[in-house]
Design a protein around this motif. Structure first.
Motif, PDB file in Angstrom:
ATOM      1  N   GLU A   1       0.812  -1.215   0.000  1.00 51.47           N
ATOM      2  CA  GLU A   1       0.000   0.000   0.000  1.00 51.47           C
ATOM      3  C   GLU A   1       0.847   1.268   0.000  1.00 51.47           C
ATOM      4  N   ALA A   2       1.931   1.288   0.768  1.00 51.05           N
ATOM      5  CA  ALA A   2       2.764   2.491   0.831  1.00 51.05           C
ATOM      6  C   ALA A   2       3.370   2.811  -0.534  1.00 51.05           C
ATOM      7  N   ALA A   3       3.911   1.800  -1.207  1.00 48.86           N
ATOM      8  CA  ALA A   3       4.510   2.012  -2.528  1.00 48.86           C
ATOM      9  C   ALA A   3       3.444   2.388  -3.547  1.00 48.86           C
ATOM     10  N   ALA A   4       2.311   1.708  -3.501  1.00 46.64           N
ATOM     11  CA  ALA A   4       1.236   1.996  -4.450  1.00 46.64           C
ATOM     12  C   ALA A   4       0.685   3.399  -4.254  1.00 46.64           C
ATOM     13  N   ARG A   5       0.537   3.807  -3.007  1.00 49.35           N
ATOM     14  CA  ARG A   5       0.013   5.155  -2.722  1.00 49.35           C
ATOM     15  C   ARG A   5       0.990   6.221  -3.208  1.00 49.35           C
TER      16      ARG A   5
ATOM     17  N   ALA B   1       3.207   5.889  -5.632  1.00 43.84           N
ATOM     18  CA  ALA B   1       3.166   5.863  -7.097  1.00 43.84           C
ATOM     19  C   ALA B   1       1.911   6.569  -7.607  1.00 43.84           C
ATOM     20  N   GLU B   2       0.799   6.345  -6.938  1.00 42.14           N
ATOM     21  CA  GLU B   2      -0.458   7.007  -7.310  1.00 42.14           C
ATOM     22  C   GLU B   2      -0.301   8.523  -7.229  1.00 42.14           C
ATOM     23  N   GLU B   3       0.342   8.994  -6.185  1.00 38.00           N
ATOM     24  CA  GLU B   3       0.515  10.439  -5.994  1.00 38.00           C
ATOM     25  C   GLU B   3       1.486  11.047  -7.000  1.00 38.00           C
ATOM     26  N   MET B   4       2.501  10.299  -7.414  1.00 41.41           N
ATOM     27  CA  MET B   4       3.506  10.865  -8.327  1.00 41.41           C
ATOM     28  C   MET B   4       3.136  10.709  -9.801  1.00 41.41           C
ATOM     29  N   CYS B   5       2.131   9.915 -10.112  1.00 47.19           N
ATOM     30  CA  CYS B   5       1.746   9.725 -11.513  1.00 47.19           C
ATOM     31  C   CYS B   5       1.285  11.061 -12.112  1.00 47.19           C
TER      32      CYS B   5
ATOM     33  N   SER C   1      -2.466  10.828 -13.280  1.00 44.53           N
ATOM     34  CA  SER C   1      -3.433  10.185 -12.371  1.00 44.53           C
ATOM     35  C   SER C   1      -4.009   8.892 -12.937  1.00 44.53           C
ATOM     36  N   ALA C   2      -3.144   8.083 -13.553  1.00 36.49           N
ATOM     37  CA  ALA C   2      -3.590   6.816 -14.150  1.00 36.49           C
ATOM     38  C   ALA C   2      -3.692   5.693 -13.128  1.00 36.49           C
ATOM     39  N   ILE C   3      -3.063   5.858 -11.964  1.00 38.50           N
ATOM     40  CA  ILE C   3      -3.038   4.805 -10.947  1.00 38.50           C
ATOM     41  C   ILE C   3      -4.130   5.055  -9.924  1.00 38.50           C
ATOM     42  N   SER C   4      -4.879   4.001  -9.612  1.00 41.74           N
ATOM     43  CA  SER C   4      -5.879   4.099  -8.554  1.00 41.74           C
ATOM     44  C   SER C   4      -5.763   2.874  -7.658  1.00 41.74           C
ATOM     45  N   LEU C   5      -6.088   3.068  -6.406  1.00 41.64           N
ATOM     46  CA  LEU C   5      -6.038   1.994  -5.423  1.00 41.64           C
ATOM     47  C   LEU C   5      -7.454   1.558  -5.113  1.00 41.64           C
TER      48      LEU C   5
END
Length: 72
Positions: A47-51, A53-57, A60-64
């Protein structure tokens, strides 16, 4: 207060432009597909890495996706 559990990391191929921010920051979690779009590849959800990555995209292509059906 309900504890939410991350159940998926989604990358919208219609938004992903292949900037590589997620791949370069987390090469053990994200990789490029043959079409140039990123994909989450780790069998374990981080979750930490995914979050992050979501913020730096940049697009905004990444969603959790969480067990409550909520997307961040």
């Amino acid at each position: 207060m309900t504890q939410r559990k991350l159940i998926a990391v989604r990358i919208d191929p219609n938004l992903c432009v292949g900037s590589g921010m997620c791949v370069s920051s987390y090469p053990d979690k994200f990789a490029f597909q043959p079409d140039g779009h990123a994909r989450y590849i780790s069998p374990e959800l981080d979750e930490a890495a995914a979050r992050e990555a979501e913020e730096m995209c940049p697009v905004s292509a990444i969603s959790l996706v969480f067990d409550e059906g909520e997307q961040q």
